[in-house]
Design a protein around this motif. Structure first.
Motif, PDB file in Angstrom:
ATOM      1  N   PRO A1270       0.812  -1.226   0.000  1.00 53.36           N
ATOM      2  CA  PRO A1270       0.000   0.000   0.000  1.00 53.36           C
ATOM      3  C   PRO A1270       0.840   1.268   0.000  1.00 53.36           C
ATOM      4  O   PRO A1270       0.479   2.259  -0.639  1.00 53.36           O
ATOM      5  N   THR A1271       1.975   1.241   0.706  1.00 49.70           N
ATOM      6  CA  THR A1271       2.829   2.426   0.721  1.00 49.70           C
ATOM      7  C   THR A1271       3.418   2.680  -0.653  1.00 49.70           C
ATOM      8  O   THR A1271       3.470   3.820  -1.126  1.00 49.70           O
ATOM      9  N   LEU A1272       3.872   1.619  -1.288  1.00 47.16           N
ATOM     10  CA  LEU A1272       4.446   1.761  -2.632  1.00 47.16           C
ATOM     11  C   LEU A1272       3.401   2.272  -3.613  1.00 47.16           C
ATOM     12  O   LEU A1272       3.685   3.103  -4.481  1.00 47.16           O
ATOM     13  N   LEU A1273       2.173   1.800  -3.460  1.00 43.84           N
ATOM     14  CA  LEU A1273       1.105   2.140  -4.388  1.00 43.84           C
ATOM     15  C   LEU A1273       0.774   3.631  -4.349  1.00 43.84           C
ATOM     16  O   LEU A1273       0.318   4.196  -5.345  1.00 43.84           O
ATOM     17  N   VAL A1347      18.625  -8.202  -3.674  1.00 50.72           N
ATOM     18  CA  VAL A1347      18.267  -7.016  -2.909  1.00 50.72           C
ATOM     19  C   VAL A1347      17.579  -6.009  -3.816  1.00 50.72           C
ATOM     20  O   VAL A1347      17.909  -5.898  -5.007  1.00 50.72           O
ATOM     21  N   ALA A1348      16.595  -5.296  -3.254  1.00 47.12           N
ATOM     22  CA  ALA A1348      15.940  -4.200  -3.969  1.00 47.12           C
ATOM     23  C   ALA A1348      15.690  -3.079  -2.976  1.00 47.12           C
ATOM     24  O   ALA A1348      15.294  -3.322  -1.833  1.00 47.12           O
ATOM     25  N   VAL A1349      15.935  -1.854  -3.432  1.00 45.26           N
ATOM     26  CA  VAL A1349      15.642  -0.674  -2.629  1.00 45.26           C
ATOM     27  C   VAL A1349      14.705   0.204  -3.445  1.00 45.26           C
ATOM     28  O   VAL A1349      15.077   0.705  -4.510  1.00 45.26           O
ATOM     29  N   TYR A1350      13.478   0.367  -2.943  1.00 42.01           N
ATOM     30  CA  TYR A1350      12.469   1.175  -3.624  1.00 42.01           C
ATOM     31  C   TYR A1350      12.364   2.526  -2.922  1.00 42.01           C
ATOM     32  O   TYR A1350      11.982   2.599  -1.754  1.00 42.01           O
ATOM     33  N   LEU A1351      12.713   3.587  -3.631  1.00 42.35           N
ATOM     34  CA  LEU A1351      12.573   4.923  -3.082  1.00 42.35           C
ATOM     35  C   LEU A1351      11.123   5.377  -3.191  1.00 42.35           C
ATOM     36  O   LEU A1351      10.476   5.174  -4.232  1.00 42.35           O
ATOM     37  N   LEU A1352      10.627   6.004  -2.152  1.00 39.95           N
ATOM     38  CA  LEU A1352       9.252   6.476  -2.139  1.00 39.95           C
ATOM     39  C   LEU A1352       9.226   7.970  -2.432  1.00 39.95           C
ATOM     40  O   LEU A1352      10.000   8.745  -1.856  1.00 39.95           O
ATOM     41  N   ASP A1353       8.341   8.362  -3.332  1.00 41.33           N
ATOM     42  CA  ASP A1353       8.219   9.770  -3.728  1.00 41.33           C
ATOM     43  C   ASP A1353       9.583  10.375  -4.019  1.00 41.33           C
ATOM     44  O   ASP A1353       9.980  11.414  -3.481  1.00 41.33           O
ATOM     45  N   ASP A1354      10.280   9.681  -4.891  1.00 44.69           N
ATOM     46  CA  ASP A1354      11.627  10.097  -5.270  1.00 44.69           C
ATOM     47  C   ASP A1354      11.579  11.463  -5.948  1.00 44.69           C
ATOM     48  O   ASP A1354      10.767  11.700  -6.847  1.00 44.69           O
ATOM     49  N   VAL A1355      12.474  12.365  -5.529  1.00 44.44           N
ATOM     50  CA  VAL A1355      12.514  13.693  -6.131  1.00 44.44           C
ATOM     51  C   VAL A1355      12.906  13.615  -7.598  1.00 44.44           C
ATOM     52  O   VAL A1355      12.523  14.455  -8.412  1.00 44.44           O
ATOM     53  N   LEU A1356      13.671  12.587  -7.942  1.00 40.68           N
ATOM     54  CA  LEU A1356      14.055  12.417  -9.351  1.00 40.68           C
ATOM     55  C   LEU A1356      12.925  11.770 -10.151  1.00 40.68           C
ATOM     56  O   LEU A1356      12.589  12.209 -11.237  1.00 40.68           O
ATOM     57  N   SER A1357      12.364  10.709  -9.584  1.00 40.55           N
ATOM     58  CA  SER A1357      11.316   9.931 -10.267  1.00 40.55           C
ATOM     59  C   SER A1357      11.640   9.705 -11.727  1.00 40.55           C
ATOM     60  O   SER A1357      10.838  10.010 -12.617  1.00 40.55           O
ATOM     61  N   PRO A1358      12.819   9.191 -12.023  1.00 41.04           N
ATOM     62  CA  PRO A1358      13.151   9.002 -13.438  1.00 41.04           C
ATOM     63  C   PRO A1358      12.309   7.895 -14.047  1.00 41.04           C
ATOM     64  O   PRO A1358      11.976   6.917 -13.390  1.00 41.04           O
ATOM     65  N   LYS A1359      11.938   8.072 -15.275  1.00 35.59           N
ATOM     66  CA  LYS A1359      11.193   7.054 -16.025  1.00 35.59           C
ATOM     67  C   LYS A1359      12.051   6.679 -17.224  1.00 35.59           C
ATOM     68  O   LYS A1359      12.634   7.549 -17.883  1.00 35.59           O
TER      69      LYS A1359
END
Length: 1521
Positions: A1270-1273, A1347-1359
């Motif tokens: 839910p947080t990731l979503l 390992v995976a690190v998911y940034l939340l509301d990343d300022v970069l948010s690169p696509k």
């Protein structure tokens, strides 16, 4: 339906406002594109901001979608309802009296069907209007209001009572807001597929007429009107009532005119029968006719099980059945409306199969229906229909436009068992019938294989034959048809441009203009290659002969001192005459006696008289010959010629050697250096020996060296008969004369050596035929052929020697030459020649059929043409220095850089082409094997071609031994052509930074721009967006970029077609799918646990999520779509429904290993969503052994999507090892997801993340664990670290993040001293931690872990997205292992950031900026050995802030062998893309490219016309299929 009615419905609109170009399809803003537009009559639930759609319409805007699994209760969502709108404003007598009869009918209906409906909805007016507004004072309340109002809908679970009549006391016809309140009633009560009966004595106001019509037709709501007429007190003109009738007719309802006193049983009965249309009506027949003045036949198919009357409704002036129909159908006396335009006949048990209807005049309609009885019949069937452009589309539109073909698609809902739609037939066309096919899955599961068209002025219907279990019945449905727009909009053209990259082999060299005001302009834009220079004065003469004052090449005539004197005499005369008659200015002539006891020097002269005198004086004399046991010293004569210091020009020379004895096999061959001189300087050598001399030669001698020399110098080694014939000539002398006529006076334009091992039928490559100096259509080309000579006997002919010369592209006819059938044939010789005219100025492909004879000879083919132009050719060594020296040896490091100078005053077009082929005749895939030079009259003085970096051993299997490193370069400029061959020797090897190669074999160098290529990085690489251009003033090659490219290496691309799709750079999640794996062991408890983890309990809103899906999959592999829609509340509610059987199908299957295939699950999850949006798919199972995957298949299915899949493999009590665990984990990671492997101990949440407080057993500490999904979503996330083989320390820069591990759990958390209340672990297998700020984390052991690190509301948010070429700005490719180079990524980052080289990357990745692109950076590699292999791959990208701070982001993807292309697209494996047909785009051709008056649906896989009656748009999309 009359034309007026058709025109009214024609105004129905699918789209009420154009979508904004900065917002996704059918979204608008502000704020932030949050306003959703609803199609197909759908309307917006303002509170939830979701569309309420007609039944079966699964698009988030009610728009067209591809077929997918519908939720179980989708067609039952509205339930059954009884709906009345009571405009309680009646006149004093007829109004009030008639209304009382209607009230009685309603009460009787409720009594007849107790508990017959799920809902009872009533809308009534209260109050009454006052006087006309003009008669009231300005401050009157009734001035501002009508003094009456429509109440809110009264929705109850039990029948209602109609209010007492309101006597208005007014006596005129006035209108009331019926349409407005009808729309409101439908929306407020959420009505679908039902009937609303309006009780009124007043006309509706015209406001919202179209909206009411649209919502009613789209939602399948039939509108009945019980119209009370009172011509005394409320005289509404018939013309005013006409539009109201049209509205009712369009919806499929009944307009019933009433007038009666109280009580009036006939009125009560008539209204009662009209109200039967509310209760489960089963329409058996619906048929209309334009003219009923003559009898019309209507089919009637009665259900086998009949319980209750059938109602025969006739519309039309005094419409009635004939006598036979009345009798056979057992009809009772009719109940007629007051105006006699409606009659209802009832039959308790009809026995007829058809009836005949007539009317006084004009059109008529017959409707036959009954009411379902769930116990004894008739069958309770609900029929839903939509119309689609293509069978792959589920629901597209609720109405079709006149004249445009559509496929009817139908859903049959039955409460009595499984149903089958047997056939469909058309009431309006007796010849139209069809057996439909079933689509699975699909909301509208039955579709016709034939299209229908309609006439909007008529009422059309379809007859359906339906079988339920063993009972077959007929049902009829109306066809909604709209006329075309009154002014047709031209379709316009919107053609999809799909980049179809090809291997570019033609290089262009343009010499820049150094004067002001003009510049050279390239005619093609291609990569760079090989060098050649040519000198050309600016004066142009229209003449076939050009004068010049330069030293020409040398002609050497060498002959054995013991050669036959008679034959020599003939040859001497032939050669002497030739040089006398054709003597270029300053030609050097030389002669030499060979095989002498005392060797003689070569004699040089530039006078023909001296030359012929020398030939007379230096006659063969056997007494001066060396010992008979000595071998020929012909090779020494060649060496002497190459090393003499006398002023003779070697380049372009010809050597003819008359051989009497062969060299000894022990004699030294020419050295590589000497062969280099001969080949690279274009010195042609022609040894020739008589038959007598050949057979008299002693053992230990061989002419093999002459075969090698001829092959490498583009000459011939010939054996010929010197017998003098009647013509006082010999074949030997004729062949020498041919040598002189070709090599001495003409230019070599084509050469090829064919090894005997080559296939019998072979393509020799291409020859470019120059233009004719005289302007003639043809030029004469001489073809000479020789077989390699054997030493032991006279030459034997081959079994077949056939050459085909075919135009390359459109042109003249193919020429065919059978050399064994030529008129000119040299007996017992290995030499053949012919001359033929060929069309000037075109390319020719050469095809050879060669079957060798007993001697198994190699084959030498040469082609010659006139070309008397002075030339100087040399190969140079190119580097970045100002001095470019000529070189005698070409190697792989230096490359072949040909410089050619021409005195081509005769030329009208000085541009030139250079085609380089290897010893097989193949044009290399490398850069610069095919070049074009664009001449500049102001600044060009010679032709300088780009270095071609050759390979010293291209293909040895089919080349002549010893000549396998020989290349042939054909130069063509206007009327001049010549082939300059060269030997390619091994170099010292590439430098360390240039060792890697691209897919075509080019050495590419690592490092930053300007990018270099070549084994030593000697030339710039122009990134396939430009070509190298030579500047004489600087002696350097530099990239000339295409118009949309810049930078030293053309690496900075400007996007001509900027990606304006707002979804392209949108990094928010728009879909959320939960798939729960069920089995009989745990039953529905698994669903309970999934709800805790993924049910979004504490999430109140998700504005970015468009669609939620909840599926179950049983252990037997059968799926059940529990929910699919846009309503978060409904998603959460259905997850928590305590009645499991209303939620999901019971799973009675036992769990078996591998029964849940992740590929199948992924495919099912994405069927209802698009490739163009980011989303999350969660799969959850509590029997992890059921999980299985084949990685390659999973990647093919998931590649085109942006759906991250998280696999929760959970078991009871303890972790059970997974079969195929690495493949499962890598499958999830290839989508950007992860494998979470854990177990359930005392509580569900002890080893799994949850948002509820839980007790950690080993610490007795109450804590709140964050919930990952839910947080990731709710976040715009990116991946800050991603690895499948992490062992050591890793760092990342960011704020809040989730860290997930697999194969590293609790010890990893302890080792890194992470706070336990922020982490959840499962032994040594799994850890999930919510972390804050930048982190440096240590590996817990030497064993690799995931390992995976998911940034939340990343300022970069690169696509990122995958593209096929640098200039693409929209994703058009997937990652493939067969592509030419590593997958090319394009990345969107904020403007103050840039993409830089990865640390430790060693320059493998090239980064380049882009202009006017949505994705403003690219990261790619040109090295073929750095390509991604099949499976999971992870691209690392380093992003630098303007302050210098570095950020690392990871972009995972799956790599397959080849792309999968949809909609008729064809794969392009070299780029990982598809060549898409017009109208489609995207990496798999599944995304549409829509016309201007249309836009795509939310998933971009179907185009939707902006107006439902836009015939041009509709025709476009139906014709596409």
């Amino acid at each position: 339906m009359n034309l007026k009615i058709a025109l009214l419905i024609g105004a129905l609109s699918l789209v009420t406002a154009q979508f904004s170009g900065s917002c996704p399809s059918f979204f608008s803003g502000p704020p932030a594109c949050a306003t959703r537009q609803c199609l197909n009559g759908g309307y917006l639930d303002a509170a939830k901001k979701t569309c309420i759609c007609p039944s079966g319409y699964l698009g988030i805007h009610c728009e067209a979608v591809k077929t997918s699994m519908p939720p179980d209760s989708h067609f039952k969502a509205g339930g059954t309802s009884f709906n009345i709108m009571n405009v309680n404003l009646y006149t004093q007598y007829w109004g009030v009296q008639t209304y009382e009869n209607i009230r009685t009918s309603v009460s009787n209906h409720f009594a007849a069907f107790p508990s017959g409906y799920d809902k009872y909805n009533l809308v009534e007016t209260t109050g009454k209007p006052g006087l006309d507004a003009s008669d009231l004072p300005d401050n009157s309340t009734c001035k501002q209001q009508l003094c009456y109002s429509f109440q809110k809908v009264n929705s109850t679970n039990s029948p209602f009572l109609l209010s007492n009549a309101t006597d208005t006391g007014l006596y005129w016809c006035y209108s009331v807001p019926i349409y407005e309140n009808l729309v409101k009633m439908i929306r407020d009560a959420n009505l679908k597929d039902t009937v609303i009966t309006i009780l009124t004595q007043h006309l509706p106001e015209s406001d919202m007429q179209y909206q009411a019509r649209e919502i009613a037709v789209a939602f399948g709501i039939r509108i009945n009107v019980l119209w009370t007429i009172d011509n005394t007190f409320n005289n509404c003109d018939d013309s005013l009532v006409k539009d109201f009738k049209a509205f009712v007719d369009v919806t499929g309802g009944l307009f019933v005119q009433l007038q009666s006193e109280t009580p009036d049983q006939l009125t009560i009965d008539l209204v009662s029968q009209v109200l039967l249309t509310h209760y489960k009506p089963q329409y058996v027949s619906i048929q209309s006719f334009k003219d009923c003045s003559t009898a019309q036949s209507v089919p009637v198919v009665i259900d086998p099980q009949v319980n209750g009357p059938y109602n025969f409704v006739f519309l039309g002036s005094n419409a009635s059945p004939d006598v036979d129909s009345f009798r056979n159908c057992l009809l009772r006396p009719p109940l007629r409306s007051f105006d006699k335009n409606l009659a209802i006949f009832q039959s308790p048990d009809p026995m007829c199969s058809n009836l005949t209807i007539t009317s006084g005049s004009g059109p008529c309609t017959a409707i036959v229906f009954t009411n379902a009885n769930t116990t004894t019949g008739p069958l309770d069937l609900a029929i839903y229909i939509t119309y689609v452009e293509d069978p792959s589309i589920d629901a597209s539109r609720y109405a079709i436009v006149e004249g445009v073909p559509f496929y009817p698609a139908i859903h049959v809902e039955s409460n009595s068992g499984a149903s089958t739609l047997n056939s469909i037939s058309a009431s309006f066309d007796p010849s139209w019938t069809n057996v439909p096919t079933k689509r699975d899955p699909a909301a509208f599961e039955w579709i016709s294989s034939k299209t229908i068209t309609c006439d909007a002025s008529q009422t059309y219907s379809l007859y359906l034959s339906i079988t339920v279990d063993t009972i077959t019945v007929q049902r009829s449905v109306r066809v909604a048809c709209v006329p075309p727009q009154s002014s047709t909009i031209a379709p316009g053209s919107s053609t999809l441009v799909t980049s179809t990259p090809t291997d570019i082999k033609t290089s262009t060299v343009t010499v820049p203009n150094t004067s002001s005001g003009s510049s050279g302009s390239p005619t093609s834009t291609v990569p760079p290659g090989t060098f050649i220079r040519f000198l050309i004065p600016t004066q142009i003469k229209i003449s076939a002969q050009c004068s010049y004052n330069k030293t020409y090449a040398t002609f050497l005539f060498a002959y054995a001192t013991d050669f036959d004197t008679t034959t020599y005499g003939l040859v001497k005369t032939t050669i002497g005459n030739m040089v006398t008659n054709y003597f270029p200015n300053k030609q050097i002539l030389a002669n030499k006696l060979i095989d002498m006891a005392t060797p003689q020097d070569i004699k040089y002269t530039n006078l023909t008289l001296n030359f012929t005198t020398n030939l007379d004086g230096d006659q063969p004399n056997a007494t001066n010959a060396a010992s008979p046991i000595a071998g020929s010293d012909a090779l020494d004569a060649i060496r002497k010629f190459l090393t003499d210091t006398s002023p003779h020009r070697l380049e372009g020379s010809t050597i003819i050697i008359l051989v009497n004895r062969l060299p000894k096999t022990s004699d030294s061959d020419l050295s590589d250096k000497e062969y280099d001189q001969l080949t690279n300087l274009n010195i042609r050598v022609f040894p020739i020996i008589t038959l007598n001399s050949l057979v008299e030669n002693l053992t230990g001698r061989s002419g093999a060296v002459f075969n090698r020399i001829a092959a490498q110098t583009n000459g011939h080694y010939v054996v010929a008969n010197d017998t003098i014939g009647r013509d006082v000539n010999s074949d030997f002398n004729k062949i020498v004369a041919n040598f002189m006529q070709t090599s001495y006076t003409q230019n070599l334009i084509f050469t090829r050596n064919i090894g005997v091992a080559r296939a019998a039928n072979t393509n020799l490559g291409t020859v470019r035929i120059p233009k004719s100096p005289s302007g003639a259509q043809n030029i004469n080309v001489t073809i000479t052929v020789s077989l390699s000579a054997v030493d032991s006997h006279q030459p034997q002919p081959p079994n077949r020697l056939f050459l085909g010369i075919k135009p390359n592209g459109p042109g003249t006819e193919t020429k065919s030459i059978d050399f064994l059938s030529l008129d000119i044939e040299f007996a017992n010789s290995n030499y053949y020649k012919t001359t033929l005219p060929l069309a000037a100025g075109i390319d020719r492909d050469l095809f050879l059929q060669y079957l060798p004879g007993v001697d198994q000879n190699d084959l030498l083919i040469r082609m010659w043409a006139e070309g008397d132009t002075y030339r100087e050719a040399a190969y140079i060594k190119y580097d970045e220095s100002a001095v470019l020296p000529n070189i005698s040896m070409i190697d792989e490091n230096v490359g072949a850089a040909l410089r050619l100078t021409l005195e081509n005053q005769c030329s009208s077009d000085k541009s030139a082409r250079l085609l380089i082929t290897d010893c097989n005749g193949d044009v290399s895939a490398k850069y610069d094997s095919d070049q074009k030079f664009n001449w500049n009259d102001t600044s060009s003085t010679f032709y300088q071609f780009i270095p071609f970096f050759c390979s010293s051993q291209p293909t040895t299997a089919t080349c002549i031994s010893g000549a396998d490193s020989k290349y042939d370069a054909q130069f063509v400029s206007d009327t001049f052509s010549i082939t300059q061959s060269f030997q390619c020797r091994p170099g010292d090897g590439p430098t360390d930074d240039c060792k890697n190669k691209d897919a075509n074999g080019n050495n590419q160098c690592s490092g930053s721009a300007p990018f270099k290529r070549g084994p030593t990085g000697s030339v710039y690489d122009c990134s396939n967006h430009g070509y190298l251009r030579y500047n004489e003033s600087t002696s350097k090659f530099r990239c000339k970029c295409e118009d949309n490219s810049s930078g030293d290496s053309c690496e900075v691309v400007t996007c001509n077609n900027k990606n304006n799709d707002p979804l392209a750079t949108d990094n928010y999640y728009h879909t959320y799918t939960v798939v729960v794996g069920l089995e009989n062991a745990n039953g529905f408890l698994v669903l309970d646990d999934a709800q805790v983890l993924f049910g979004l309990n504490n999430v109140s809103s998700l504005s970015s999520v468009w669609k939620y899906q909840l599926l179950t999959i049983c252990a037997d592999g059968i799926f059940d779509m529990v929910y699919s829609g846009s309503d978060l509340d409904k998603f959460k509610t259905i997850f928590t429904d305590p009645n499991y059987l209303t939620v999901a199908r019971t799973c009675n299957a036992s769990p078996t290993n591998g029964s849940h295939d992740l590929t199948t699950i992924y495919k099912e999850a994405v069927k209802g969503i698009g490739r163009n949006v980011k989303g999350i798919i969660v799969y959850y199972s509590e029997v992890s052994s059921m999980i299985n995957v084949t990685l390659d298949g999973f990647i093919l299915a998931s590649q085109p999507y942006q759906q991250q899949m998280f696999v929760y493999a959970v078991t009871e009590t303890s972790i059970v090892p997974l079969n195929n665990a690495d493949s499962i984990s890598q499958a999830a990671m290839s989508t950007g997801g992860f494998l979470i492997q854990s177990y359930i101990a005392d509580t569900l949440t002890e080893h799994l993340d949850s948002n509820v407080s839980t007790l950690i057993s080993n610490s007795n500490k109450q804590m709140s664990v964050f919930q990952f999904i839910p947080t990731l979503l709710t976040s715009s996330s990116s991946i800050a670290w991603y690895s499948t083989e992490q062992t050591g320390t890793f760092s990342y820069t960011g704020s809040n993040a989730y860290l997930l591990t697999w194969h590293a759990g609790s010890y990893f958390v302890l080792y890194n001293e992470l706070q336990r209340n922020n982490c959840t672990t499962a032994d040594a297998t799994y850890a999930s931690c919510k972390l804050s700020g930048s982190q440096t984390l240590k590996g817990a052991s030497s064993d690799p872990f995931y390992v995976a690190v998911y940034l939340l509301d990343d300022v970069l948010s690169p696509k990122s997205q995958i593209i096929s070429t640098l200039s693409q700005d929209a994703s058009d490719a997937v990652s493939t292992s067969t592509s030419n180079s590593r997958t090319m990524l394009t990345i969107n980052v904020p403007s103050t950031y840039s993409v830089v080289a990865n640390q430790g990357d060693n320059g493998i990745t090239r980064n380049a900026q882009r202009n006017n692109c949505a994705f403003d950076w690219t990261a790619y590699s040109v090295f073929s050995d750095q390509k991604y292999t099949n499976g999971l791959n992870i691209a690392k990208v380093t992003i630098q802030e303007s302050t210098g701070t570095l950020y690392t982001r990871f972009f995972p993807f799956g790599t397959s062998t080849s792309p999968v292309c949809n909609n008729g697209g064809t794969p392009i494996p070299t780029t990982g893309s598809c060549a898409c047909p017009s109208g489609f785009q995207g990496p798999d051709c599944s995304l549409v490219n829509c016309l201007e008056q249309s836009t795509s649906n939310a998933w971009s896989d179907v185009c939707v016309c902006a107006e439902i009656d836009d015939v041009a748009c509709a025709s476009k999309y139906t014709s596409m299929f």
